[in-house]
Scaffold this active site. Sequence first.
Site, short mmCIF file in Angstrom:
data_model
loop_
_atom_site.label_atom_id
_atom_site.label_comp_id
_atom_site.label_asym_id
_atom_site.label_seq_id
_atom_site.Cartn_x
_atom_site.Cartn_y
_atom_site.Cartn_z
N GLY A 168 6.59 11.61 2.82
CA GLY A 168 6.53 12.01 5.22
C GLY A 168 6.78 10.16 5.13
O GLY A 168 6.00 9.22 5.65
N GLU A 226 0.74 -0.78 -0.30
CA GLU A 226 0.16 0.17 0.14
C GLU A 226 0.96 1.43 0.62
O GLU A 226 0.83 2.51 -0.43
CB GLU A 226 -0.61 0.02 1.03
CG GLU A 226 -1.97 1.25 1.35
CD GLU A 226 -3.14 0.93 -0.09
OE1 GLU A 226 -3.79 0.11 -0.49
OE2 GLU A 226 -2.88 1.84 -0.64
N LYS A 250 4.11 4.28 -9.51
CA LYS A 250 2.32 4.11 -9.05
C LYS A 250 1.68 4.17 -10.12
O LYS A 250 0.74 3.02 -10.31
CB LYS A 250 2.49 5.78 -8.51
CG LYS A 250 3.53 5.18 -7.55
CD LYS A 250 3.54 6.78 -6.53
CE LYS A 250 4.74 7.01 -5.23
NZ LYS A 250 4.81 8.43 -5.24
N ILE A 280 -2.74 7.31 1.62
CA ILE A 280 -4.41 7.13 0.80
C ILE A 280 -4.30 5.61 0.41
O ILE A 280 -3.71 4.67 -0.30
CB ILE A 280 -3.93 8.05 -0.69
CG1 ILE A 280 -4.07 9.76 -0.50
CG2 ILE A 280 -5.72 7.70 -1.20
CD1 ILE A 280 -3.76 10.41 -1.74
N1 HSE Z 1 9.20 10.79 -3.48
C1 HSE Z 1 7.81 10.56 -3.55
C2 HSE Z 1 6.88 11.21 -2.99
C3 HSE Z 1 8.09 8.98 -2.04
O1 HSE Z 1 7.49 12.46 -2.86
O2 HSE Z 1 6.27 10.99 -3.61
C4 HSE Z 1 6.41 8.34 -1.82
O3 HSE Z 1 6.29 7.39 -2.74
#
Ligand code: HSE
Length: 396
Positions: A294, A120, A196, A127
């Site tokens: 984060g 996840e 993603k 989220i």
């Molecule tokens: N570097 C990624 C971002 C971290 O800024 O979204 C979270 O996947």
Amino acid sequence: MKTLKIGLFGFGCVGQGLYHTLQHSTGFKTRIEKIVVKNREKLRPIGQEFFSYDKNDILENSDINVVIELIDDAEEAYKIVSTALKNGKNVVTANKKMLALHLETLLALAKENSVSLLYEAAACGSIPIIRTLEEYFDNEELSRISGIFNGTTNYILTKLASENLEFAAALKKAQELGFAESNPESDVEAFDPLYKTIILALHGFGTILKPEQLLRFGITTLKKGDLDFASKNNFKIKLVPSIQRLSENRLSAYVIPKFIPKEHHLAKVDNEFNGVIVEGQFSGEQFFVGRGAGSLPTGAAVLSDISALSFSYSYENKKLRQLQQPTFSDELKINIYVSSSKAADLEIFPFEETFEDFKKNGFYYRTGKIGLAEIKQLETVVRTRKIFVAEIFEQH
Ligand code: HSE
């Protein structure tokens, strides 16, 4: 409820976030048996007795039944995760690059060894989008998933537009706040949101995409003139991945900066927050917002996967197992904006229709309609010439 014995790889930003959430969770209690890290010299915020430098202390330890992989080297992560799965251990990972590059093999390994592979935290931080797609939208045909999937670039774009910060200063802040990847090129050149997108295409559509199929433009070529175009037209610039069903058996997917009207809900997602729009055949549009990067928000997503494992949860990948999945197509036409300091750069784009041509003080832009396949062919030259390319919002 299963008893979990956890081995953790990596104790950076997310690893420490997970440790904190485990210590302070009132709802779910478990503990980490061993943490394997690479660097012997680094000062660690918790006792040395937790740490080891030998991956076999976890992988070959038959007491450990859950491996949490939170390192940033995707190839090393792949070795760790595939060995863990082969050794019959459940795995939780946040490594989107590793997943996007090796989805098919990893899913097969998890299945062969009857273990769970959960991730996840690998898409949109806190989220709960993967489980939402898996559990809620498992039956409904989706027409679109899009949004903001990268916290670092959203943070930078917010600061450039609202605080007049320079790009380098905004990126530095995003790094200090623990949002950026160790190599931030992955964020600003849009590799991270591309990975993603591949993960969400699997769970939302049952399609396994290859990274090289997707058009990918980041935000490093953004210029002052582009920010002026946005503010003149009441737009905000966001980095927006999009997976769109073109027909029953075809979908398009790409990652590109996008001009979005300021009053649109996605334009109001600022800083490190992410937003995911899911459009279903029957449910219409749903919008999910939360912290996309984060230490603690990402740690919380890992914690939720660990908790799910204690109830023997695994992804069923129902859409992947359906008789037919949509396959990749780049037949889509989109409205784009291209800008450069050289007029000739705009001539390389075979626009089907031009809407606006602009030139002033050595700054040139053109807007119009173009095929995704045609821009894809120009990907390398666009990067070499540092041309800024962005999609322009269209109401669907
Ligand atoms: N570097 C990624 C971002 C971290 O800024 O979204 C979270 O996947």
